[in-house]
Design a protein around this motif. Structure first.
Motif, PDB file in Angstrom:
ATOM      1  N   LYS A   1       8.761   5.620   9.782  1.00  0.00           N
ATOM      2  CA  LYS A   1       7.700   6.618   9.630  1.00  0.00           C
ATOM      3  C   LYS A   1       7.540   7.077   8.177  1.00  0.00           C
ATOM      4  N   SER A   2       8.379   6.524   7.302  1.00  0.00           N
ATOM      5  CA  SER A   2       8.272   6.910   5.890  1.00  0.00           C
ATOM      6  C   SER A   2       7.102   6.201   5.242  1.00  0.00           C
ATOM      7  N   ARG A   3       6.532   6.860   4.258  1.00  0.00           N
ATOM      8  CA  ARG A   3       5.490   6.189   3.498  1.00  0.00           C
ATOM      9  C   ARG A   3       6.177   5.255   2.497  1.00  0.00           C
ATOM     10  N   ILE A   4       5.495   4.147   2.182  1.00  0.00           N
ATOM     11  CA  ILE A   4       6.093   3.124   1.318  1.00  0.00           C
ATOM     12  C   ILE A   4       6.541   3.737  -0.016  1.00  0.00           C
ATOM     13  N   MET A   5       5.730   4.651  -0.548  1.00  0.00           N
ATOM     14  CA  MET A   5       6.038   5.209  -1.852  1.00  0.00           C
ATOM     15  C   MET A   5       7.348   6.010  -1.868  1.00  0.00           C
ATOM     16  N   GLU A   6       7.844   6.376  -0.668  1.00  0.00           N
ATOM     17  CA  GLU A   6       9.084   7.151  -0.603  1.00  0.00           C
ATOM     18  C   GLU A   6      10.319   6.251  -0.576  1.00  0.00           C
ATOM     19  N   LEU A   7      10.124   4.932  -0.490  1.00  0.00           N
ATOM     20  CA  LEU A   7      11.257   4.024  -0.342  1.00  0.00           C
ATOM     21  C   LEU A   7      11.805   3.571  -1.694  1.00  0.00           C
TER      22      LEU A   7
ATOM     23  N   VAL B   1      10.599  -4.384   3.288  1.00  0.00           N
ATOM     24  CA  VAL B   1       9.309  -4.223   3.980  1.00  0.00           C
ATOM     25  C   VAL B   1       8.462  -5.484   3.799  1.00  0.00           C
ATOM     26  N   LEU B   2       8.513  -6.045   2.581  1.00  0.00           N
ATOM     27  CA  LEU B   2       7.755  -7.282   2.332  1.00  0.00           C
ATOM     28  C   LEU B   2       8.236  -8.390   3.271  1.00  0.00           C
ATOM     29  N   ILE B   3       9.541  -8.455   3.465  1.00  0.00           N
ATOM     30  CA  ILE B   3      10.093  -9.488   4.364  1.00  0.00           C
ATOM     31  C   ILE B   3       9.660  -9.195   5.803  1.00  0.00           C
ATOM     32  N   ALA B   4       9.741  -7.917   6.192  1.00  0.00           N
ATOM     33  CA  ALA B   4       9.338  -7.543   7.552  1.00  0.00           C
ATOM     34  C   ALA B   4       7.874  -7.909   7.806  1.00  0.00           C
TER      35      ALA B   4
ATOM     36  N   SER C   1     -16.329  -0.383  -2.091  1.00  0.00           N
ATOM     37  CA  SER C   1     -15.855  -0.968  -3.349  1.00  0.00           C
ATOM     38  C   SER C   1     -14.390  -0.613  -3.565  1.00  0.00           C
ATOM     39  N   PHE C   2     -14.018   0.618  -3.261  1.00  0.00           N
ATOM     40  CA  PHE C   2     -12.618   1.000  -3.407  1.00  0.00           C
ATOM     41  C   PHE C   2     -11.747   0.246  -2.416  1.00  0.00           C
ATOM     42  N   GLY C   3     -12.266   0.101  -1.185  1.00  0.00           N
ATOM     43  CA  GLY C   3     -11.499  -0.559  -0.124  1.00  0.00           C
ATOM     44  C   GLY C   3     -11.038  -1.952  -0.492  1.00  0.00           C
ATOM     45  N   ILE C   4     -11.894  -2.722  -1.168  1.00  0.00           N
ATOM     46  CA  ILE C   4     -11.499  -4.088  -1.520  1.00  0.00           C
ATOM     47  C   ILE C   4     -10.914  -4.139  -2.933  1.00  0.00           C
ATOM     48  N   TYR C   5     -11.292  -3.186  -3.784  1.00  0.00           N
ATOM     49  CA  TYR C   5     -10.733  -3.192  -5.149  1.00  0.00           C
ATOM     50  C   TYR C   5      -9.259  -2.765  -5.144  1.00  0.00           C
ATOM     51  N   PHE C   6      -8.929  -1.814  -4.299  1.00  0.00           N
ATOM     52  CA  PHE C   6      -7.555  -1.274  -4.284  1.00  0.00           C
ATOM     53  C   PHE C   6      -6.516  -2.364  -3.973  1.00  0.00           C
ATOM     54  N   PRO C   7      -6.708  -3.205  -2.938  1.00  0.00           N
ATOM     55  CA  PRO C   7      -5.760  -4.311  -2.714  1.00  0.00           C
ATOM     56  C   PRO C   7      -5.661  -5.250  -3.919  1.00  0.00           C
ATOM     57  N   LYS C   8      -6.780  -5.451  -4.614  1.00  0.00           N
ATOM     58  CA  LYS C   8      -6.734  -6.287  -5.811  1.00  0.00           C
ATOM     59  C   LYS C   8      -5.886  -5.604  -6.871  1.00  0.00           C
ATOM     60  N   PHE C   9      -6.089  -4.297  -7.009  1.00  0.00           N
ATOM     61  CA  PHE C   9      -5.405  -3.527  -8.046  1.00  0.00           C
ATOM     62  C   PHE C   9      -3.893  -3.456  -7.790  1.00  0.00           C
ATOM     63  N   ILE C  10      -3.502  -3.189  -6.523  1.00  0.00           N
ATOM     64  CA  ILE C  10      -2.065  -3.049  -6.246  1.00  0.00           C
ATOM     65  C   ILE C  10      -1.428  -4.363  -5.810  1.00  0.00           C
TER      66      ILE C  10
ATOM     67  N   GLU D   1       0.866  -1.188   0.000  1.00  0.00           N
ATOM     68  CA  GLU D   1       0.000   0.000   0.000  1.00  0.00           C
ATOM     69  C   GLU D   1       0.904   1.241   0.000  1.00  0.00           C
ATOM     70  N   PRO D   2       0.943   1.994  -1.101  1.00  0.00           N
ATOM     71  CA  PRO D   2       1.942   3.050  -1.248  1.00  0.00           C
ATOM     72  C   PRO D   2       1.803   4.215  -0.268  1.00  0.00           C
ATOM     73  N   PHE D   3       0.590   4.481   0.205  1.00  0.00           N
ATOM     74  CA  PHE D   3       0.370   5.691   1.006  1.00  0.00           C
ATOM     75  C   PHE D   3       0.555   5.465   2.500  1.00  0.00           C
ATOM     76  N   GLU D   4       0.736   4.223   2.898  1.00  0.00           N
ATOM     77  CA  GLU D   4       0.829   3.913   4.321  1.00  0.00           C
ATOM     78  C   GLU D   4       2.298   3.917   4.766  1.00  0.00           C
ATOM     79  N   THR D   5       2.515   4.083   6.068  1.00  0.00           N
ATOM     80  CA  THR D   5       3.897   4.086   6.565  1.00  0.00           C
ATOM     81  C   THR D   5       4.379   2.651   6.753  1.00  0.00           C
ATOM     82  N   VAL D   6       5.716   2.536   6.841  1.00  0.00           N
ATOM     83  CA  VAL D   6       6.337   1.226   7.037  1.00  0.00           C
ATOM     84  C   VAL D   6       5.788   0.592   8.320  1.00  0.00           C
TER      85      VAL D   6
END
Lengths: 309, 253
Positions: free
Chosen positions: A129-135, A143-146, B77-86, A90-95
């Motif tokens: 505290k970085s967002r995933i998209m910044e890595l 992060v995937l391993i963590a 719909s976005f909540g479950i579609y987004f994990p599918k998409f990414i 999830e790109p917008f979330e933090t590590v």
């Protein structure tokens, strides 16, 4: 040692008739590192995904720590950590939140000290505290391993952990794998880098076209199937191999500077003594002698192309 | 039940909402205010009263329903579609969770967001018109059930959708017309008789009517029928989701 993962005649075929897995049977012992080697499209990811519950098998069974992955999926899955091939985050979330989410998803109670330890070991603590998209790409893979380690799995699947990763990070990854093994985690990794399997695996399975061609101790595999080459360097270059040496099937290399003799380590007689005698008899003076063992890569190419003895 | 997993999914989804709090908050406030300016002040001044209720107040339940339904669908719909998409769905599928836990987490979060927006609109509306709620508990019940059932529908749409266009398609082409034609801004009794009959096939009519009854004690259809309709709709959505997870449709190959 009991098998922590037991796969029995696992098959997967799709509606269009494509058979992705053609009856795979495999036992994996606790604490070992198994490398699944195979070309693209061999069925490596399908096999892992089926064990982890992402793909529904057509037939066959898988048990993890004695728990059937379908009948008793909760117990089975909670023992498994999966690091996928693609960087799916999830790109917008933090590590920190991403890793914490994974632990919770697997039903484990909050344990910040453990997560801190994992992030520190993976050099991610400063980035928590970085967002995933910044890595960077390498950091994302960590992060995937963590995430996979956050819920304390006993079996870790690494699907091509070093695909598209630079040499330094690849070596780091190997160190991480070695540390995980030391902590008692069973590791199954897929790769198409032979050197990776050679460097870190205890056992090697070769998979091609949906079937497991063989599974063997790495050392055994290399000795059993390995061919050795003896290179005889001469003091004076020659242009033709002398006739009395013809039956050794020698290759003349380095512009006539050296003779190469290929032999099988499994043979009762390697023929080395005879060759060296005959070389002296032919009036050639030896400058140096060295041997080379064929790499896993050669073995692998032989196997997949069906040339294996 | 793996309640820790439910809570984790819920928290992770709510984090997305809080990251865009201003947008989540301002957008309904702004659109509600616009509706009041246009429908309440401009048109309402000529309509005066509907079924003995000030037109400005009359449209409040419909306005809330309109936003709650569309928000519940789009969030879920976005909540479950987004994990599918990414691709992060792999983790959900390989985790020791069952379909009910996944649904509770995602749908619970989407329903919470919709509820929040419903409350914001209600608060905004009370700045424009005098509102008295005849049956407050019934109002809360209808609101909660609507949030829940439309979030369930949104969840199904998110699983069904193969791309972003399809994700927008059902809300845009089906839900919005049904809500607008479901008596959000008018009473069914204002329609010609033939349309009064046709409109009874619109499920949204029952929800808006019941919700409006909770506010003003007046309804287009009996309130029991409204409850039955929303209960039936929720059950139907749950059944479809149960089937989706049983067969792995569009999520597990």
């Amino acid at each position: 040692m009991p098998a922590i993962l037991a796969i029995r005649d696992l098959r997967k075929s799709y509606a269009n008739g494509f058979e992705a897995l053609k009856g795979v049977t495999l036992d994996i012992e606790e604490g070992e590192i198994l490398a699944l080697l195979g070309p693209n499209g061999a069925g490596k990811t399908t096999l892992i995904s089926t064990i982890c519950g992402i793909i529904i098998p057509s037939s066959g069974t898988v048990t993890v720590g004695g728990h059937d992955t379908i009948e008793d999926y909760r117990a089975a899955r909670s023992l498994i950590g999966l690091v996928p091939q693609e960087i799916n985050l999830e790109p917008f979330e933090t590590v920190w939140n991403t890793v914490r989410f994974s632990r919770g998803l697997f039903g484990k109670s909050r344990n910040d000290a453990l997560l801190e330890d994992i992030l520190r070991k993976l050099s991610l603590w400063e980035k928590r505290k970085s967002r995933i998209m910044e890595l960077s790409g390498g950091m994302k893979r960590r992060v995937l391993i963590a995430k996979a380690l956050s819920h304390e799995p006993r079996i870790l699947f690494l699907d091509e952990p070093t695909a598209g990763v630079d040499v330094e990070l690849r070596k780091d990854m190997w160190t991480i794998v070695a540390e995980l093994k030391a902590s008692g985690v069973t590791i199954i990794l897929t790769t198409h880098y032979i050197e990776e399997a050679e460097a870190i695996a205890d056992r090697i399975g070769v998979i091609a076209d949906g079937a497991l061609l063989l599974v063997e101790e790495k050392e055994n595999l290399m000795t059993r199937m390995g061919q050795k080459q003896l290179e005889v360097q001469l003091t004076t270059p020659i242009s033709v191999v002398p006739e009395q040496l013809a039956h050794y099937d020698l290759q003349l290399v380095n512009g006539g500077d050296a003779l190469v003799y290929t032999y099988d380590t499994r043979g009762e007689r390697t023929g080395i003594t005879g060759l060296l005698n005959d070389v002296a008899q032919a009036g050639l003076a030896l400058a140096d002698v060295q041997t080379r063992q064929s790499s896993l890569e050669d073995i692998f190419v032989d196997l997949v192309s069906g040339d294996a003895p | 039940m793996n309640w820790t997993a439910v809570a984790s999914i819920y928290r992770f989804e709510m984090a997305r909402f809080f990251r865009t709090l201003m947008q989540s908050f301002l957008s309904p406030v702004l659109s509600t205010s616009l509706y009041f300016v246009v429908f309440g002040a401009a048109i309402g001044s000529r309509i005066d009263q509907v079924e003995g209720i000030d037109y400005g107040a009359f449209i409040v339940p419909g306005l809330i329903m309109l936003s709650v339904m569309t928000q519940a669908i789009s969030n879920a719909s976005f909540g479950i579609y987004f994990p599918k998409f990414i691709g992060t769905i792999y983790e959900l599928l390989s985790a020791p969770v069952n379909f009910l836990e996944i649904v509770l987490g995602y749908v619970g979060a989407a329903a919470t967001k919709a509820l929040f927006i419903g409350v914001v609109i209600l608060a905004t509306a009370s700045l424009f018109v005098d509102l008295t709620i005849a049956h407050p508990w019934a109002m809360v019940l209808f609101l909660l059930l609507t949030c829940l059932s439309f979030a369930l529908l949104g969840f199904i749409i998110g699983i069904w959708a193969g791309n972003f266009e399809q994700l927008q398609l059902v809300p845009l082409m089906i839900v919005t017309p049904l809500v607008f034609l479901g008596g959000s801004f008018y009473s069914i009794s204002m329609l010609p008789p033939i349309w009064q009959k046709i409109t009874m096939f619109n499920p949204v009519v029952y929800l808006i009517s019941g919700f409006r009854w909770a506010f003003f004690d007046t309804a287009d259809v009996p309130v029991g029928l409204s409850l039955l309709a929303i209960g039936g709709f929720t059950t139907l959505c749950l059944a479809v989701i149960w089937w989706i997870f049983k067969t792995g449709w569009r999520i597990r190959s």
